[in-house]
Write a protein that holds these residues in place. Structure first.
Motif, PDB file in Angstrom:
ATOM      1  N   GLN A   2       0.740  -1.159   0.155  1.00  0.00           N
ATOM      2  CA  GLN A   2      -0.200  -0.042  -0.209  1.00  0.00           C
ATOM      3  C   GLN A   2       0.899   1.176  -0.023  1.00  0.00           C
ATOM      4  O   GLN A   2       0.712   2.025  -0.785  1.00  0.00           O
ATOM      5  N   THR A   3       1.981   1.457   0.813  1.00  0.00           N
ATOM      6  CA  THR A   3       2.645   2.372   0.738  1.00  0.00           C
ATOM      7  C   THR A   3       3.412   2.664  -0.435  1.00  0.00           C
ATOM      8  O   THR A   3       3.276   3.636  -0.677  1.00  0.00           O
ATOM      9  N   LEU A   4       3.780   1.609  -1.091  1.00  0.00           N
ATOM     10  CA  LEU A   4       4.594   1.764  -2.270  1.00  0.00           C
ATOM     11  C   LEU A   4       3.805   2.207  -3.511  1.00  0.00           C
ATOM     12  O   LEU A   4       4.044   2.951  -4.155  1.00  0.00           O
ATOM     13  N   THR A   5       2.349   1.905  -3.373  1.00  0.00           N
ATOM     14  CA  THR A   5       1.497   2.229  -4.211  1.00  0.00           C
ATOM     15  C   THR A   5       1.007   3.675  -4.018  1.00  0.00           C
ATOM     16  O   THR A   5       0.991   4.585  -4.979  1.00  0.00           O
ATOM     17  N   ALA A   8      -5.257   8.506  -9.556  1.00  0.00           N
ATOM     18  CA  ALA A   8      -6.451   8.051  -9.193  1.00  0.00           C
ATOM     19  C   ALA A   8      -6.496   6.614  -9.258  1.00  0.00           C
ATOM     20  O   ALA A   8      -6.802   5.899  -8.449  1.00  0.00           O
ATOM     21  N   LEU A   9      -6.094   6.102 -10.445  1.00  0.00           N
ATOM     22  CA  LEU A   9      -6.150   4.588 -10.517  1.00  0.00           C
ATOM     23  C   LEU A   9      -5.277   3.823  -9.473  1.00  0.00           C
ATOM     24  O   LEU A   9      -5.900   2.825  -8.704  1.00  0.00           O
ATOM     25  N   SER A  15      -3.817  -7.141 -10.052  1.00  0.00           N
ATOM     26  CA  SER A  15      -4.083  -7.460 -11.417  1.00  0.00           C
ATOM     27  C   SER A  15      -4.152  -5.845 -12.300  1.00  0.00           C
ATOM     28  O   SER A  15      -3.624  -5.747 -13.342  1.00  0.00           O
ATOM     29  N   ILE A  16      -5.048  -5.302 -11.401  1.00  0.00           N
ATOM     30  CA  ILE A  16      -5.404  -3.883 -11.994  1.00  0.00           C
ATOM     31  C   ILE A  16      -3.678  -3.100 -11.995  1.00  0.00           C
ATOM     32  O   ILE A  16      -3.684  -2.175 -13.104  1.00  0.00           O
ATOM     33  N   GLY A  17      -3.004  -3.087 -11.027  1.00  0.00           N
ATOM     34  CA  GLY A  17      -1.694  -2.591 -10.845  1.00  0.00           C
ATOM     35  C   GLY A  17      -0.905  -2.946 -11.936  1.00  0.00           C
ATOM     36  O   GLY A  17      -0.241  -2.184 -12.605  1.00  0.00           O
ATOM     37  N   ALA A  35       6.484  -5.404  -8.916  1.00  0.00           N
ATOM     38  CA  ALA A  35       6.068  -5.590  -7.531  1.00  0.00           C
ATOM     39  C   ALA A  35       4.581  -6.147  -7.452  1.00  0.00           C
ATOM     40  O   ALA A  35       4.179  -7.011  -6.598  1.00  0.00           O
ATOM     41  N   TYR A  36       3.628  -5.644  -8.408  1.00  0.00           N
ATOM     42  CA  TYR A  36       2.510  -6.086  -8.438  1.00  0.00           C
ATOM     43  C   TYR A  36       2.559  -7.593  -8.918  1.00  0.00           C
ATOM     44  O   TYR A  36       1.464  -8.449  -8.243  1.00  0.00           O
ATOM     45  N   LEU A  37       3.240  -8.086  -9.865  1.00  0.00           N
ATOM     46  CA  LEU A  37       3.266  -9.470 -10.270  1.00  0.00           C
ATOM     47  C   LEU A  37       3.818 -10.310  -9.073  1.00  0.00           C
ATOM     48  O   LEU A  37       3.068 -11.275  -8.811  1.00  0.00           O
ATOM     49  N   HIS A  38       4.808  -9.795  -8.250  1.00  0.00           N
ATOM     50  CA  HIS A  38       5.218 -10.533  -7.002  1.00  0.00           C
ATOM     51  C   HIS A  38       3.942 -10.731  -6.011  1.00  0.00           C
ATOM     52  O   HIS A  38       3.733 -11.751  -5.379  1.00  0.00           O
TER      53      HIS A  38
END
Length: 109
Positions: free
Chosen positions: A8-11, A43-44, A61-63, A100-103
């Motif tokens: 969450q923080t990274l995002t 926003a995304l 998945s969205i990320g 990161a999202y794939l992980h």
């Protein structure tokens, strides 16, 4: 729970980076497209950050889709213009976030 808060923080940092970049592009270069693209991307990814604790597979998945799109668009822009800022930096950061999202997706599945 710990990895979720880190994700969450990274995002949120990524979303802020994209939003700030769009604002700077608008203020410095007068590019309204930068403002809309940066704001929309921010926003995304803010939405992704809110979904990570509740639905990590969907959020990751969205990320992945969003960060791959940014990697591709800004990577091709970098190859065309050879401008490290903003295209090179955004494409590199987006590539890292794709990983990161794939992980996160692999860990959540």
């Amino acid at each position: 729970m710990e990895s979720s808060s880190m994700s969450q923080t990274l995002t949120i940092v990524y979303a802020s980076f994209l939003g700030a970049g769009g604002l700077i592009g608008c203020l410095k270069g007068g590019s309204k497209i930068s403002l809309v693209a940066g704001g929309g991307s921010a926003a995304l990814f803010y939405y992704v950050s809110t979904e990570l604790p509740r639905n990590p597979v969907l959020a990751s998945s969205i990320g992945i889709v969003g960060s791959v799109a940014l990697t591709g668009m800004m990577g091709s822009r970098y190859l065309r213009t050879r401008k490290v800022i903003p295209a090179g930096v955004v494409s590199l950061v987006s590539l890292v976030m794709t990983g990161a999202y794939l992980h996160g997706l692999i860990r959540s599945s």
